[in-house]
Design a protein around this motif. Structure first.
Motif, short mmCIF file in Angstrom:
data_model
loop_
_atom_site.label_atom_id
_atom_site.label_comp_id
_atom_site.label_asym_id
_atom_site.label_seq_id
_atom_site.Cartn_x
_atom_site.Cartn_y
_atom_site.Cartn_z
N UNK A 71 -1.81 38.69 69.60
CA UNK A 71 -2.08 39.78 68.67
C UNK A 71 -3.48 39.62 68.07
N UNK A 72 -4.00 40.72 67.55
CA UNK A 72 -5.21 40.68 66.74
C UNK A 72 -4.80 40.93 65.30
N UNK A 73 -5.12 39.96 64.43
CA UNK A 73 -4.72 39.99 63.04
C UNK A 73 -5.96 40.19 62.17
N UNK A 74 -5.94 41.20 61.31
CA UNK A 74 -7.05 41.47 60.40
C UNK A 74 -6.54 41.30 58.97
N UNK A 75 -7.12 40.34 58.25
CA UNK A 75 -6.72 40.07 56.88
C UNK A 75 -7.45 41.00 55.91
N UNK A 76 -6.73 41.39 54.85
CA UNK A 76 -7.31 42.25 53.81
C UNK A 76 -6.52 41.99 52.52
N UNK A 90 -12.41 48.05 50.77
CA UNK A 90 -11.99 46.86 51.49
C UNK A 90 -11.19 47.23 52.73
N UNK A 91 -10.36 48.26 52.61
CA UNK A 91 -9.58 48.72 53.76
C UNK A 91 -10.48 49.33 54.83
N UNK A 92 -11.58 49.96 54.40
CA UNK A 92 -12.54 50.48 55.38
C UNK A 92 -13.20 49.33 56.14
N UNK A 93 -13.57 48.26 55.44
CA UNK A 93 -14.12 47.09 56.12
C UNK A 93 -13.12 46.52 57.12
N UNK A 94 -11.85 46.46 56.72
CA UNK A 94 -10.82 45.90 57.59
C UNK A 94 -10.58 46.76 58.82
N UNK A 95 -10.46 48.08 58.63
CA UNK A 95 -10.21 48.94 59.79
C UNK A 95 -11.43 49.00 60.70
N UNK A 120 -3.52 54.60 55.73
CA UNK A 120 -4.04 55.96 55.76
C UNK A 120 -5.35 56.05 56.56
N UNK A 121 -6.20 55.05 56.45
CA UNK A 121 -7.45 55.07 57.23
C UNK A 121 -7.15 54.96 58.72
N UNK A 122 -6.17 54.15 59.08
CA UNK A 122 -5.79 54.05 60.50
C UNK A 122 -5.22 55.37 60.99
N UNK A 123 -4.42 56.04 60.16
CA UNK A 123 -3.89 57.35 60.54
C UNK A 123 -5.01 58.37 60.70
N UNK A 124 -5.97 58.35 59.77
CA UNK A 124 -7.08 59.29 59.86
C UNK A 124 -7.91 59.07 61.11
N UNK A 125 -7.89 57.84 61.62
CA UNK A 125 -8.61 57.53 62.87
C UNK A 125 -7.78 57.88 64.10
N UNK A 126 -6.55 58.37 63.90
CA UNK A 126 -5.74 58.85 65.02
C UNK A 126 -4.69 57.88 65.53
N UNK A 271 6.09 44.60 67.49
CA UNK A 271 5.73 45.26 68.74
C UNK A 271 4.27 45.66 68.83
N UNK A 272 3.59 45.80 67.69
CA UNK A 272 2.19 46.24 67.69
C UNK A 272 1.25 45.07 68.01
N UNK A 273 0.18 45.37 68.71
CA UNK A 273 -0.78 44.31 69.06
C UNK A 273 -1.90 44.17 68.04
N UNK A 274 -2.05 45.15 67.13
CA UNK A 274 -3.03 45.07 66.05
C UNK A 274 -2.27 45.11 64.73
N UNK A 275 -2.51 44.08 63.91
CA UNK A 275 -1.76 43.93 62.67
C UNK A 275 -2.74 43.70 61.52
N UNK A 276 -2.57 44.46 60.45
CA UNK A 276 -3.37 44.30 59.24
C UNK A 276 -2.53 43.59 58.18
N UNK A 277 -3.03 42.46 57.71
CA UNK A 277 -2.33 41.69 56.70
C UNK A 277 -2.80 42.10 55.31
N UNK A 278 -1.96 42.88 54.62
CA UNK A 278 -2.26 43.35 53.27
C UNK A 278 -1.16 42.88 52.32
N UNK A 279 -0.77 41.63 52.46
CA UNK A 279 0.39 41.10 51.73
C UNK A 279 0.05 40.55 50.35
#
Length: 364
Positions: A71-76, A90-95, A120-126, A271-279
């Motif tokens: 997986x590709x993990x992006x921390x935020x 910060x979410x824009x930097x992460x996406x 929401x930024x990921x959704x706006x990107x399609x 199941x997703x290969x791209x995961x954003x960690x916003x925990x």
């Protein structure tokens, strides 16, 4: 500097003349000669008390990509008391780190303000997005936030690197512009003049936040302070804002799965290969970030007072007026992990604000 400083221009530079009289109840009463109504602070007006745990890192928040198995993990995460303020930026930097070149769906861990902004930024990107979360609004740390657009909790140790400051300014710039297009009742965002005690920690932090209109001398304000800084900024009614953000996410086809992820193995099973960690604070146990610590902030919320149309910060604490109540705060308790309000601390917060607002003086 990317921020358009012209956007911070004050609509008025009129001198502020104020006076107040005190009635028999001990609550300040405003006279006709001041445009700033003192807050009516009294224990009898407290409608609720809350405590939130800020996800704080002395070296600054984390936006970083790494591999986690296949997986590709992006921390935020790790924004301390500036989660609302930096959420969009910060979410824009992460996406921007994670989305280019990605194909398929996206997972976001966490449904606080950082998770919802990233989703929401990921959704706006399609991209189709699923949020995996242990709790939903209103049961998130973000719901407890005061909601001021202000870089609270940064630069206190003086240890921030130049690289971090550059990252911070990029995030601040995007957030500042994004929140401006959301102002209004739908998202619960409005502009307010803000007064900060000169020499307080809040004033020192504002040195890293450009929109200072001017410094006011004692003859120009009704506060019991020698001088204050005045600027205009946005305030977010967090409950309303998070409800609307979650509604937007669902309208755009987003899915939410309520489940607790206890280990990196649980994350790689998604199941997703791209995961954003916003925990937020959850990243300490989930991914082993031992620098991350809780900083408790306690709030006393008073009955709404619509005539109070300004905010104030200083050594006495801070006061933010919102439609859902007057927010009184003033604690920054490091490494305290109990999210239960302490009655003694709440009483002190109320008492300090009561003394402050009862001391409004006439300057005319």
């Amino acid at each position: 500097m990317l921020i358009d400083r012209r956007a911070f221009a004050a609509s008025s530079t009129a001198l502020l003349a104020g006076c107040a009289t005190t009635g028999g109840t001990g609550i300040s009463r405003v006279a006709d000669c001041t445009p700033l109504a003192p807050v009516k602070v009294d224990e009898s007006r407290v409608i609720r008390t809350v405590a939130g745990l800020r996800p704080y890192r002395a070296s600054g928040f984390v936006v970083r990509a790494e591999a986690l198995g296949d997986k590709r993990l992006v921390h935020n995460y790790g924004h301390g008391g500036a989660g609302i303020t930096l959420s969009w930026g910060s979410s824009k930097l992460a996406t921007d780190l994670g989305l280019p070149g990605h194909r398929g769906s996206v997972a976001v861990l966490g449904s606080g303000v950082m998770g919802l902004s990233t989703a929401r930024l990921a959704q706006e990107a399609g991209f189709p997005v699923t949020i995996y979360t242990a709790a939903l609004p209103p049961d998130t740390t973000s719901n407890v936030a005061g909601g001021q657009f202000h870089p609270f909790g940064f630069f206190r140790e003086g240890s921030a690197t130049s690289e971090f400051k550059a990252q911070y300014l990029r995030a601040l710039d995007y957030s500042w512009r994004r929140f401006q297009i959301m102002v209004g009742d739908d998202y619960g965002i409005r502009w307010l003049p803000t007064y900060v005690e000169t020499g307080s920690p809040d004033a020192r932090e504002i040195a890293n936040f450009p929109p200072i209109n001017r410094m006011l001398g004692m003859a120009e304000h009704p506060f019991p302070l020698d001088s204050v800084l005045r600027y205009d900024t946005m305030y977010v009614e967090t409950g309303r804002y998070l409800r609307q953000m979650l509604r937007d996410f669902h309208i755009a086809g987003g899915k939410v799965e309520v489940r607790r992820l206890a280990s990196p193995a649980d994350v790689t099973s998604l199941g997703e290969s791209l995961i954003f960690n916003c925990t937020g604070l959850g990243a300490r146990d989930l991914f082993g970030d031992q620098e991350l610590q809780a900083v408790r902030g306690q709030l006393a919320i008073l009955e709404p007072q619509p005539e109070v149309r300004y905010a104030a910060l200083g050594r006495f604490g801070y006061m933010f007026p919102r439609p859902d109540g007057i927010i009184l705060g003033g604690t920054f308790e490091r490494d305290v992990w109990d999210a239960t309000p302490d009655p003694a601390d709440i009483a002190r917060i109320v008492r300090d604000h009561q003394r402050f607002f009862e001391a409004f003086r006439c300057t005319a």
